[in-house]
Motif scaffolding. Sequence first.
Motif, PDB file in Angstrom:
ATOM      1  N   LEU A  14      15.110  14.540  62.793  1.00  0.00           N
ATOM      2  CA  LEU A  14      16.260  15.255  63.342  1.00  0.00           C
ATOM      3  C   LEU A  14      17.483  15.138  62.445  1.00  0.00           C
ATOM      4  O   LEU A  14      18.318  16.054  62.406  1.00  0.00           O
ATOM      5  CB  LEU A  14      16.588  14.709  64.734  1.00  0.00           C
ATOM      6  N   SER A  15      17.602  14.036  61.730  1.00  0.00           N
ATOM      7  CA  SER A  15      18.746  13.852  60.844  1.00  0.00           C
ATOM      8  C   SER A  15      18.772  14.875  59.720  1.00  0.00           C
ATOM      9  O   SER A  15      19.833  15.163  59.159  1.00  0.00           O
ATOM     10  CB  SER A  15      18.739  12.439  60.252  1.00  0.00           C
ATOM     11  N   GLU A  16      17.618  15.456  59.401  1.00  0.00           N
ATOM     12  CA  GLU A  16      17.531  16.453  58.326  1.00  0.00           C
ATOM     13  C   GLU A  16      18.113  17.795  58.749  1.00  0.00           C
ATOM     14  O   GLU A  16      18.453  18.619  57.895  1.00  0.00           O
ATOM     15  CB  GLU A  16      16.074  16.668  57.903  1.00  0.00           C
ATOM     16  N   PRO A  63      23.160  15.272  65.711  1.00  0.00           N
ATOM     17  CA  PRO A  63      23.905  14.004  65.630  1.00  0.00           C
ATOM     18  C   PRO A  63      23.256  12.918  66.491  1.00  0.00           C
ATOM     19  O   PRO A  63      22.832  13.173  67.622  1.00  0.00           O
ATOM     20  CB  PRO A  63      25.286  14.371  66.175  1.00  0.00           C
ATOM     21  N   GLU A  64      23.199  11.722  65.973  1.00  0.00           N
ATOM     22  CA  GLU A  64      22.608  10.612  66.712  1.00  0.00           C
ATOM     23  C   GLU A  64      23.399  10.311  67.987  1.00  0.00           C
ATOM     24  O   GLU A  64      22.829   9.889  69.006  1.00  0.00           O
ATOM     25  CB  GLU A  64      22.536   9.373  65.829  1.00  0.00           C
ATOM     26  N   ILE A  77      12.117   7.803  71.904  1.00  0.00           N
ATOM     27  CA  ILE A  77      11.367   8.791  71.109  1.00  0.00           C
ATOM     28  C   ILE A  77      12.331   9.599  70.244  1.00  0.00           C
ATOM     29  O   ILE A  77      12.089   9.823  69.055  1.00  0.00           O
ATOM     30  CB  ILE A  77      10.551   9.730  72.003  1.00  0.00           C
ATOM     31  N   TYR A  78      13.424  10.057  70.852  1.00  0.00           N
ATOM     32  CA  TYR A  78      14.418  10.795  70.068  1.00  0.00           C
ATOM     33  C   TYR A  78      14.923   9.957  68.899  1.00  0.00           C
ATOM     34  O   TYR A  78      15.103  10.466  67.775  1.00  0.00           O
ATOM     35  CB  TYR A  78      15.620  11.151  70.957  1.00  0.00           C
ATOM     36  N   LYS A  79      15.166   8.670  69.139  1.00  0.00           N
ATOM     37  CA  LYS A  79      15.685   7.821  68.076  1.00  0.00           C
ATOM     38  C   LYS A  79      14.663   7.648  66.953  1.00  0.00           C
ATOM     39  O   LYS A  79      15.027   7.633  65.761  1.00  0.00           O
ATOM     40  CB  LYS A  79      16.090   6.459  68.645  1.00  0.00           C
ATOM     41  N   LYS A  80      13.386   7.531  67.291  1.00  0.00           N
ATOM     42  CA  LYS A  80      12.357   7.449  66.254  1.00  0.00           C
ATOM     43  C   LYS A  80      12.296   8.747  65.462  1.00  0.00           C
ATOM     44  O   LYS A  80      12.115   8.747  64.245  1.00  0.00           O
ATOM     45  CB  LYS A  80      11.002   7.149  66.878  1.00  0.00           C
TER      46      LYS A  80
END
Length: 231
Positions: free
Chosen positions: A188-190, A194-195, A226-229
């Motif tokens: 998601l960071s790509e 935003p975290e 899961i989102y964080k991973k």
Amino acid sequence: KQNGNIKYPLADYRLTPDVAIIDPQFTRSMPKSIVADTGLDVLTHAIEAYVSTMANDYTDGLALQSLKMIFEYLPRAYADGPNDAEAREKMANAATMAGMAFANAFLGVCHSMAHKLGAFHHLPHGVANALLLPFVMEYNKEAAKAKYRTIAEAMGVDTSSMSDDEAADAAVKAVKDLAIRVRIPQHLSEIGVPESGLPTLAQAAFNDVCTPGNPRQTNVEEILAIYKKAF
């Protein structure tokens, strides 16, 4: 339906068509990015329908045949779709069969999470599903391990010498490899998510209509993990 930051699936048998005309010629001009997005969305439909708490013999058959066709024909449709009529036709059929499967078995938390990425960050639905799918499969592994072996076999993996854990890991790896092959972002960071917004997404995903179909009972904290991973 999308309204502000709400994306919510609407389903009713009164919305189901009496006849569906599947003509792959209309997909031949699709750019590669849309071939990839929609193809991996089909894959998510098939896998989530197969492991759903509401799956049955009929939906399983449709989902597994769709899986086989996706792994055989999506790379071809992506590489040379305008000139590969067979690949286009097979992917259209795979999409329809996966649709028939999930229309009856419903979906799971991958779609719940993808819906919220679409609503809050306007990501293409197929990209959101494809990026999240390996992480959700890893999360669901213990609850659907036996089915993961069958999924891996449908993807063309020889599981004869593998334990159930190894076969499940092979299924996840096959999904990741296919996504990389068709240039799906891996985190998601790509893609600008935003975290700081992940907790809001997790709460919204937990409340999504697709969540009850997930093979592993979940909660907001686990969806957030899961989102964080995936981030």
